[in-house]
Motif scaffolding. Structure first.
Motif, PDB file in Angstrom:
ATOM      1  N   ASP A 145       0.858  -1.179   0.000  1.00 58.16           N
ATOM      2  CA  ASP A 145       0.000   0.000   0.000  1.00 58.16           C
ATOM      3  C   ASP A 145       0.898   1.234   0.000  1.00 58.16           C
ATOM      4  O   ASP A 145       2.070   1.173   0.388  1.00 58.16           O
ATOM      5  CB  ASP A 145      -0.911  -0.001   1.235  1.00 58.16           C
ATOM      6  CG  ASP A 145      -2.041   1.013   1.140  1.00 58.16           C
ATOM      7  OD1 ASP A 145      -2.205   1.625   0.066  1.00 58.16           O
ATOM      8  OD2 ASP A 145      -2.761   1.195   2.136  1.00 58.16           O
ATOM      9  N   TYR A 150      -0.972  -8.813  -3.966  1.00 65.01           N
ATOM     10  CA  TYR A 150      -2.068  -7.854  -3.810  1.00 65.01           C
ATOM     11  C   TYR A 150      -1.495  -6.439  -3.746  1.00 65.01           C
ATOM     12  O   TYR A 150      -0.635  -6.150  -2.923  1.00 65.01           O
ATOM     13  CB  TYR A 150      -2.855  -8.110  -2.519  1.00 65.01           C
ATOM     14  CG  TYR A 150      -3.484  -9.474  -2.413  1.00 65.01           C
ATOM     15  CD1 TYR A 150      -4.768  -9.723  -2.904  1.00 65.01           C
ATOM     16  CD2 TYR A 150      -2.789 -10.527  -1.812  1.00 65.01           C
ATOM     17  CE1 TYR A 150      -5.353 -10.979  -2.796  1.00 65.01           C
ATOM     18  CE2 TYR A 150      -3.365 -11.786  -1.711  1.00 65.01           C
ATOM     19  CZ  TYR A 150      -4.635 -12.003  -2.207  1.00 65.01           C
ATOM     20  OH  TYR A 150      -5.203 -13.248  -2.099  1.00 65.01           O
ATOM     21  N   ILE A 168      -2.921  -2.608  -3.069  1.00 64.63           N
ATOM     22  CA  ILE A 168      -4.150  -2.043  -2.516  1.00 64.63           C
ATOM     23  C   ILE A 168      -4.071  -0.512  -2.374  1.00 64.63           C
ATOM     24  O   ILE A 168      -4.206   0.030  -1.281  1.00 64.63           O
ATOM     25  CB  ILE A 168      -4.511  -2.712  -1.175  1.00 64.63           C
ATOM     26  CG1 ILE A 168      -3.332  -2.689  -0.195  1.00 64.63           C
ATOM     27  CG2 ILE A 168      -4.952  -4.146  -1.397  1.00 64.63           C
ATOM     28  CD1 ILE A 168      -3.694  -3.254   1.172  1.00 64.63           C
ATOM     29  N   ILE A 224      -6.781  -4.264  -5.563  1.00 65.57           N
ATOM     30  CA  ILE A 224      -7.925  -3.736  -4.838  1.00 65.57           C
ATOM     31  C   ILE A 224      -7.729  -2.231  -4.733  1.00 65.57           C
ATOM     32  O   ILE A 224      -6.707  -1.778  -4.219  1.00 65.57           O
ATOM     33  CB  ILE A 224      -8.051  -4.341  -3.427  1.00 65.57           C
ATOM     34  CG1 ILE A 224      -8.072  -5.868  -3.484  1.00 65.57           C
ATOM     35  CG2 ILE A 224      -9.315  -3.823  -2.739  1.00 65.57           C
ATOM     36  CD1 ILE A 224      -6.715  -6.496  -3.302  1.00 65.57           C
ATOM     37  N   LYS A 263      -9.063   1.091  -3.045  1.00 68.53           N
ATOM     38  CA  LYS A 263      -9.903   1.610  -1.972  1.00 68.53           C
ATOM     39  C   LYS A 263     -10.565   2.910  -2.435  1.00 68.53           C
ATOM     40  O   LYS A 263      -9.880   3.827  -2.887  1.00 68.53           O
ATOM     41  CB  LYS A 263      -9.078   1.834  -0.705  1.00 68.53           C
ATOM     42  CG  LYS A 263      -8.366   0.560  -0.221  1.00 68.53           C
ATOM     43  CD  LYS A 263      -7.736   0.737   1.148  1.00 68.53           C
ATOM     44  CE  LYS A 263      -6.607   1.744   1.157  1.00 68.53           C
ATOM     45  NZ  LYS A 263      -5.411   1.269   0.423  1.00 68.53           N
ATOM     46  N   CYS A 310     -12.374  -4.595  -6.639  1.00 71.01           N
ATOM     47  CA  CYS A 310     -11.462  -5.742  -6.677  1.00 71.01           C
ATOM     48  C   CYS A 310     -11.378  -6.310  -8.092  1.00 71.01           C
ATOM     49  O   CYS A 310     -12.401  -6.466  -8.771  1.00 71.01           O
ATOM     50  CB  CYS A 310     -11.953  -6.856  -5.752  1.00 71.01           C
ATOM     51  SG  CYS A 310     -12.172  -6.383  -4.030  1.00 71.01           S
ATOM     52  N   SER A 329      -6.860  -2.231   5.749  1.00 69.11           N
ATOM     53  CA  SER A 329      -5.853  -3.254   5.441  1.00 69.11           C
ATOM     54  C   SER A 329      -5.810  -4.335   6.525  1.00 69.11           C
ATOM     55  O   SER A 329      -5.634  -5.521   6.223  1.00 69.11           O
ATOM     56  CB  SER A 329      -4.477  -2.608   5.292  1.00 69.11           C
ATOM     57  OG  SER A 329      -4.460  -1.679   4.223  1.00 69.11           O
ATOM     58  N   ALA A 344     -12.242  -8.053   1.447  1.00 71.14           N
ATOM     59  CA  ALA A 344     -12.427  -6.611   1.278  1.00 71.14           C
ATOM     60  C   ALA A 344     -13.643  -6.122   2.057  1.00 71.14           C
ATOM     61  O   ALA A 344     -13.633  -5.019   2.619  1.00 71.14           O
ATOM     62  CB  ALA A 344     -12.569  -6.269  -0.206  1.00 71.14           C
TER      63      ALA A 344
END
Length: 319
Positions: free
Chosen positions: A167, A192, A194, A225, A227, A235, A264, A281
């Motif tokens: 992230d 992943y 995010i 993903i 946010k 997603c 997270s 999520a």
């Protein structure tokens, strides 16, 4: 031994509330209250997991000062593993002053301190390799660790069979080239990614979540993903399946500080329990919903069981 290790930034946050404008030079403004708490993505996420009752380790770098001792004591308080905390001589613990506006949004003044010197060689790889999930968080404000150093760690983690996540911090005045330099090396070694919607727009130059996610996957990331604040999370998985996961209705937004980090924490907790990406999520959305109803990054976080009860009883937000 913890299944989750969070690697990244820490700081001490002084949260001023409510501040709707700034004084000119020599001027004065009054605000209602000041809360002193730990902050930084990795610490926020770790403490949220601790309060949820989910074991994790934090790998962060603090200065040899009272603020550093405060960070470590708070991690200890919530049963977060501190074996990997790095204590640096001759540099201060990072510090942020957060200004909270009437609507709950916030602006920050930050000094990097030890965060700017965190590097690959600081990391205790034994902690990373024995975990199931390695989350690097705080990219864009870790001057040394961003980019190549982060990619090196993520590659080591993947090679050991650890799922990797990353992230970022939204630095609105950072150049597009800096975003690319810091993010592109990591994407091929990420399970992943995010980012928030503004961060994904900065990186890709695109507008729609679907286009942004496909762009990031074309650069090597497996799952994306994005946010999207009160709208929830978008997603897109490795197969190309897309889902918009809605957020929960809340009575009042008090403070959005730490919302992304607690999201997270919920997402990681869901993955740890074997949930699919949209379901994890959704747990992230529920965890963030608790965060934003109290001042501070993790004040509102409760046990995982209580968050699951909230999911059963609370209606979803209409899109």
């Amino acid at each position: 031994m913890s299944d989750i290790v969070n690697v990244g930034i820490c700081c001490v946050d002084a949260i001023g509330q409510t501040i709707d404008d700034y004084p000119p030079p020599g001027g004065l403004r009054l605000f209602d209250q000041l809360t002193l708490t730990t902050g930084g993505n990795a610490v926020n996420c770790s403490i949220a997991l601790g309060k949820m009752g989910v074991d994790c380790d934090a790998i962060v770098k603090v200065g040899d000062d009272n603020l550093g001792e405060f960070v470590v004591s708070e991690l200890n308080k919530y049963n977060v593993g501190i074996e990997g905390v790095i204590h640096a001589k001759g540099i201060h613990t990072p510090f942020t002053f957060a200004c909270v506006f009437s609507g709950g949004q916030r602006s920050f003044f930050h000094t990097q301190g030890a965060n700017g010197t965190l590097c690959y060689d600081d990391i205790n790889l034994n902690i990373v390799k024995r975990a199931k999930f390695c989350f690097v968080t705080g990219t864009m404000v870790m001057k040394t660790f961003d980019g190549r150093h982060s990619a090196h760690l993520l590659a080591d983690a993947q090679e050991a069979g650890v799922k990797t996540l990353l992230d970022t911090v939204y630095v609105d005045n950072a150049s597009v080239q800096l975003w690319h330099d810091n993010i592109y090396p990591c994407l091929p070694v990420l399970d992943y990614f995010i980012p928030s919607q503004p961060e994904a727009k900065k990186i890709t130059g695109l507008q729609t979540p679907s286009d942004m996610a496909r762009f990031l996957q074309d650069k090597g990331c497996k799952n994306v993903i994005i946010k999207m604040d009160e709208h929830g999370a978008f997603c897109r998985d490795t197969s190309g399946h897309e889902a918009m996961v809605p957020s929960y209705q809340v009575d009042k937004v008090v403070d959005t500080t730490g919302a992304g980090d607690t999201w997270s924490a919920g997402f990681l907790a869901g993955l740890r329990e074997g949930l699919g990406m949209p379901e994890a999520a959704m747990l992230g959305n529920a965890t963030a919903a608790h965060c934003i109803q109290a001042p501070g990054a993790s004040t509102g976080i409760v046990s995982l069981d209580r968050i699951k009860e909230f999911q059963k009883k609370t209606p979803l937000r209409r899109q």
